[in-house]
Design a protein around this motif. Structure first.
Motif: not given
Length: 299
Positions: A280-288
């Motif tokens: 979830k953190v990796k995906a949010l980082i990529e989105h940001i």
């Protein structure tokens, strides 16, 4: 030389036999033996002493082993880094972001990410101070500045250039400084959360950057308030370019010393040291990151 041969070689050594490596890799003993032999032939050295009882590394084999382990580990980490991206993202993320980026794009970007992943909740606080990730229980922090804590992992997004700016009415009334040193004769609006100090403005020189110490009647820790004071014609401000990007385009603020400002700070995603952060953190980082890059010209 093939990377998979190096990985297989490290497995043979780790397991202590060709047969165990063959079983783990779903290969035959003869294929494992041939591939290690091929590696030896390509390198022109013997890597293993083979007896009926055990395998022993040669000096060349010992020298190669660590590199082979690194290849194996890097391969596994590459696979681990994308595992779960196709799965549903759920759970909770506690994060902290700086006020300027929070207002500019992160509030929208994070809310959009939550909307796209209904099983996820995010608690996002806006704070310019570098919070303690471990003590505060933060999963992710977005920060602009210099990072020194080696217990944290940082993902660089882009760099934020600062500028010196003032409104046309201020310039008409008080004149336009043509050198950084001339700023000492002007009312300089100060941003209290500068890492170098609110009154210490950094500029370029042929032998490195230098500081001009300014003064003025107004200081604030709120970037929006500083921008409004500059738009009102009350003084000269030293701010991140992204904060006043549209004001510059519209001509309501003027970039005074465009080639001389020396302050440029990296924008990072920061999270506690771990082999692999949660999906979830990796995906949010990529989105940001993608949202930052969409407006990279602001910075």
């Amino acid at each position: 030389m093939r990377a998979d041969d190096l990985i297989l070689f490290s497995q043979v050594v780790e397991l202590g036999s060709f047969s165990k490596a063959a079983e783990q890799s779903s290969l035959t003993n003869s294929v494992v033996s041939k591939r290690v032999a091929r590696l030896e032939e390509e390198l022109g050295v013997q890597l293993l002493y083979r007896t009926t009882r055990k395998l022993t590394l040669t000096e060349a084999g010992k020298a190669l082993l660590q590199g082979a382990k690194n290849v194996k580990q890097a391969t596994q980490e590459a696979v681990d880094s994308v595992v779960g991206f196709g799965e549903n993202i759920s759970g909770h993320i506690k994060m902290s972001v700086p006020t300027i980026s929070g207002d500019l794009l992160l509030a929208d970007a994070v809310a959009e990410f939550c909307y796209q992943n209904p099983g996820l909740t995010v608690d996002m606080s806006l704070d310019n101070k570098f919070v303690d990730l471990i003590e505060g229980g933060y999963d992710l922090v977005i920060r602009t500045g210099y990072l020194e804590d080696s217990s944290l992992i940082a993902r660089h997004f882009l760099d934020s250039q600062w500028i010196v700016c003032a409104s046309p009415q201020y310039i008409a009334q008080h004149g336009k400084p043509v050198t950084p040193e001339a700023l000492v004769d002007h009312n300089c609006l100060q941003y209290a959360y500068q890492t170098t100090g609110a009154s210490d403005w950094e500029f370029k020189a042929s032998k490195g950057n230098y500081i001009v110490k300014v003064s003025g009647s107004f200081s604030t820790d709120n970037a929006t308030a500083l921008r409004k004071a500059a738009l009102g014609g009350y003084g000269i401000a030293y701010v991140p370019r992204c904060l006043v990007y549209h004001d510059l385009l519209e001509g309501t603020l003027i970039d005074i010393l465009p080639e001389q400002v020396g302050k440029k700070l990296g924008i990072y995603a920061v999270y506690p040291f771990t082999r692999q952060p949660p999906t979830k953190v990796k995906a949010l980082i990529e989105h940001i990151r993608s949202r930052y890059l969409d407006i990279a010209h602001y910075f």
